[in-house]
Every structure is written in C-alpha cells, then in structure tokens.
Design a protein around this motif. Structure first.
Motif, mmCIF file in Angstrom:
data_model
loop_
_atom_site.group_PDB
_atom_site.id
_atom_site.type_symbol
_atom_site.label_atom_id
_atom_site.label_comp_id
_atom_site.label_asym_id
_atom_site.label_seq_id
_atom_site.Cartn_x
_atom_site.Cartn_y
_atom_site.Cartn_z
ATOM 1 N N PRO A 76 -35.031 56.413 -44.611
ATOM 2 C CA PRO A 76 -35.101 56.635 -43.478
ATOM 3 C C PRO A 76 -33.609 57.206 -43.012
ATOM 4 C CG PRO A 76 -34.096 54.515 -44.721
ATOM 5 C CD PRO A 76 -35.116 55.189 -45.667
ATOM 6 N N HIS A 77 -33.904 57.979 -41.638
ATOM 7 C CA HIS A 77 -32.762 58.908 -41.338
ATOM 8 C C HIS A 77 -32.548 58.581 -39.422
ATOM 9 C CE1 HIS A 77 -36.478 60.795 -40.887
ATOM 10 N NE2 HIS A 77 -35.890 61.438 -40.102
ATOM 11 N N THR A 78 -31.348 59.008 -39.737
ATOM 12 C CA THR A 78 -30.707 59.473 -38.160
ATOM 13 C C THR A 78 -30.300 60.793 -37.524
ATOM 14 O OG1 THR A 78 -29.050 58.972 -38.757
ATOM 15 C CG2 THR A 78 -30.021 57.116 -37.572
ATOM 16 N N ALA A 79 -30.063 61.053 -36.352
ATOM 17 C CA ALA A 79 -30.111 62.674 -36.349
ATOM 18 C C ALA A 79 -28.994 62.512 -34.891
ATOM 19 C CB ALA A 79 -30.785 63.202 -35.922
ATOM 20 N N ARG A 80 -28.638 63.195 -34.906
ATOM 21 C CA ARG A 80 -27.426 63.627 -33.772
ATOM 22 C C ARG A 80 -26.956 65.011 -33.406
ATOM 23 N NH1 ARG A 80 -25.194 60.131 -31.372
ATOM 24 N NH2 ARG A 80 -25.770 57.537 -33.201
ATOM 25 N N ALA A 81 -26.759 65.269 -31.923
ATOM 26 C CA ALA A 81 -25.709 66.118 -32.146
ATOM 27 C C ALA A 81 -24.177 66.532 -32.613
ATOM 28 C CB ALA A 81 -24.892 67.297 -30.852
ATOM 29 N N GLY A 82 -23.894 67.464 -34.356
ATOM 30 C CA GLY A 82 -22.557 67.807 -34.807
ATOM 31 C C GLY A 82 -21.604 68.606 -33.602
ATOM 32 N N VAL A 83 -21.844 69.099 -32.661
ATOM 33 C CA VAL A 83 -21.560 69.267 -31.627
ATOM 34 C C VAL A 83 -21.432 69.574 -30.116
ATOM 35 C CG1 VAL A 83 -20.356 71.390 -33.576
ATOM 36 C CG2 VAL A 83 -22.047 71.904 -32.146
ATOM 37 N N PRO A 84 -20.192 69.612 -29.405
ATOM 38 C CA PRO A 84 -20.541 69.256 -28.085
ATOM 39 C C PRO A 84 -21.926 70.520 -27.459
ATOM 40 C CG PRO A 84 -18.381 69.551 -28.176
ATOM 41 C CD PRO A 84 -18.888 69.343 -29.514
ATOM 42 N N GLU A 85 -21.600 71.599 -28.102
ATOM 43 C CA GLU A 85 -22.874 72.525 -27.490
ATOM 44 C C GLU A 85 -24.614 71.677 -28.334
ATOM 45 O OE1 GLU A 85 -20.673 74.532 -30.654
ATOM 46 O OE2 GLU A 85 -20.708 73.279 -28.742
ATOM 47 N N GLY A 86 -24.950 71.128 -28.888
ATOM 48 C CA GLY A 86 -26.360 70.386 -29.415
ATOM 49 C C GLY A 86 -26.152 71.054 -30.812
ATOM 50 N N TRP A 87 -27.803 71.120 -30.832
ATOM 51 C CA TRP A 87 -28.275 71.995 -31.702
ATOM 52 C C TRP A 87 -30.171 72.985 -31.757
ATOM 53 C CZ3 TRP A 87 -29.299 66.565 -32.032
ATOM 54 C CH2 TRP A 87 -30.305 65.972 -32.141
ATOM 55 N N VAL A 88 -30.171 73.606 -31.848
ATOM 56 C CA VAL A 88 -30.871 74.585 -31.642
ATOM 57 C C VAL A 88 -32.031 73.988 -33.177
ATOM 58 C CG1 VAL A 88 -32.801 76.194 -31.087
ATOM 59 C CG2 VAL A 88 -30.059 75.238 -29.769
ATOM 60 N N TYR A 89 -33.523 74.246 -33.158
ATOM 61 C CA TYR A 89 -33.967 73.559 -34.729
ATOM 62 C C TYR A 89 -35.703 73.588 -34.812
ATOM 63 C CZ TYR A 89 -35.225 68.649 -34.369
ATOM 64 O OH TYR A 89 -35.773 67.664 -34.501
ATOM 65 N N ALA A 90 -36.219 74.479 -35.753
ATOM 66 C CA ALA A 90 -37.169 74.011 -36.422
ATOM 67 C C ALA A 90 -37.857 73.824 -36.821
ATOM 68 C CB ALA A 90 -38.112 76.124 -36.340
#
Length: 287
Positions: A76-90
């Motif tokens: 189990p896990h969660t995820a959210r932005a760690g900085v105000p501009e968010g994140w881009v990922y693959a």
C-alpha cells in the motif's frame, strides 16, 4: 492523451499492444493526490521534473529527477506533490510474471522476486524507464521490450531479492484473509464491519486491526481499491464505465469516476478510450 486539468495537469495511462503485460503512465500532477492503494504487479517510476512524495508503510520517499521508485506487488502506498509546482513522471507497471520471468532468465533469483529498496538514486535506470516510454510511443516493440529487460535486470542485480511468503498463521491473519475473501465475493453489497466480524466470530475492532495489519489499510479502503481494480479489468474487456460502476458496487458512474481518477490517475472514460484505440499503434506522446 487524457487531460485532467488542461491548464496545469495532464496524464496518459495506456497499454502498448506488443507488450500486453505492461501498463504505462506519463503525467504531470500538481493538485492531484493518490489515496492509499496497491497494485497487483510492480511499479517502476522516475521523476523528470519536480518532486513526488510517495508514502509507504516504512516512511516517505521524496523522489526527484534521477530517482527510481520501485514498489512491490500489494504494497500500500500514497502519492502527492512534494513541491508547489508538482511533479512530472514516467511510470511502468509490469505484471509480476514479467518480472519473475526476467529474473529467471537473467539472475539466480527464483520464485516470487521483489526489491529491497523503494527509492534509489540511479540516473541510468531512470533514463531507461523514459526510453521504454519513448520506444512504445514510437511503436518500436523491439526497443521497448529490450530496454525494459535491461532496466529490470539492472535493478534486480542491485536491489533484487526473493520475497518472503506471508502465510496467515495467526488467528487475526486468518480472519483478515477470510474477510478479504468475503468482501471480494460480495463486492456489490458488502456487509457492515459489525456483520462481517460476527460472521467470522470476532469483534469489529479486532477485525479492523487485523485487516489493517495484514493488508496495510482498513477494509473500506481496501474495498474501494478492489472495486477500482475490478472496474479496470471490465473496462479492459470493453465494458462501458456506467455498467462497470454498478457491477463493482459503486452507487453510480460519478462515484466510479471520482475513485477511479484518484487511484489510477485518469478518468475511466479516458482509460477505456486508450485501451480501445490509440494504444494499438503507439500514439503521440504526452506534451
């Protein structure tokens, strides 16, 4: 590509026909947060800009560019932005069978394999993840399959291990397993916690505690995740979202839309369109 918020966020969750046991997600999230959930297969993600905070049972991984996040099945896990501009990922979601087959072919590991680390600094592996995406988007099956295997072999060699088998020895673990089976069987009309505990001959609080210890989340959270998983399988098979919503026990399609989007990262309609159309020939990459 499915747009979540055209002004700031975008996401594409798809499957390349030549690699049917692999899902792909490329996205930029700013306000979106993933609630606690898990996956039947593996997760390999890398950040191309920004920071993603991944919440895991043993702490939070602050993932930035060059970091590879590896999550084993059913963790189990969660995820959210760690900085105000968010994140881009693959992100790549290969089935457990794909990883076990690669391990059997290229390593001495046998059985159900997994990874001992969750977040590692590995720019080379991070680039390989993005190269798998690029090859799939260009319709280059040979490259996508080859690079995927090179990436997995690299991570298995450095961080791979055989996963321990968790057998439900204690009474609480056995009750949790029986409760899970009951919820899977009666997903459309699940019992209350009190009724479920009475069926199993235990108390509601004891069952709640045992279930959370065994599966990393309380029964109601697990049930929502399980409903979304089953809805995904139905959408993969061509079922329309409205029918899938009722079949898995959501009140209506808006409820499916809300939970599906939060957990999968795209709305069910966009997910189904990718399955039915553009993935067959690759399709254009996300912006």
């Amino acid at each position: 590509m499915a747009e979540v918020d055209p002004a700031r966020e975008w996401a594409r969750h798809w499957q390349y026909a030549e690699l049917p046991d692999l899902d792909l997600l490329r996205a930029r999230y700013v306000r979106h947060t993933f609630p606690r959930h898990s996956h039947e297969g593996f997760v390999f993600g890398t950040i191309t800009s920004g920071v993603e905070d991944v919440g895991l049972p043993d702490g939070t991984v602050h993932a930035g560019p060059g970091t590879v996040v590896m999550i084993n099945p059913e963790v189990p896990h969660t995820a959210r932005a760690g900085v105000p501009e968010g994140w881009v990922y693959a992100t790549l979601y290969p089935s457990a069978q794909v990883i076990n087959d690669i391990a059997a072919d290229l390593t001495s590991l046998r059985g159900s394999v997994g990874f001992t680390e969750t977040g590692v600094r590995d720019p080379r592996a991070a680039r390989l993840i993005t190269e798998v995406h690029r090859a799939a988007e260009e319709g280059n099956a040979l490259a996508a399959d080859s690079v995927l295997r090179i990436m997995v072999a690299r991570l298995l060699d450095r961080h791979g291990s055989v996963l321990p088998v968790r057998a439900p020895h204690s009474a609480g673990a056995r009750d949790a397993a029986r409760a899970r089976a009951a919820l899977e069987e009666r997903m459309e009309r699940p019992p209350t916690l009190e009724a479920l505990a009475a069926e199993l001959g235990t108390s509601p609080f004891a069952l709640l505690r045992a279930f959370k210890k065994q599966y990393g989340m309380p029964p109601h959270t697990w049930l929502t995740d399980a409903r979304v998983r089953r809805a995904r399988r139905m959408l993969d098979g061509g079922t329309v979202p409205a029918e899938a919503a009722v079949a898995v026990g959501f009140t209506d399609q808006p409820h499916l839309n809300r939970h599906f989007t939060r957990i999968v990262g795209v709305p069910p309609g966009a997910y189904r369109r990718e399955r039915a159309g553009s993935y067959k020939t690759g399709g254009s990459p996300a912006p």
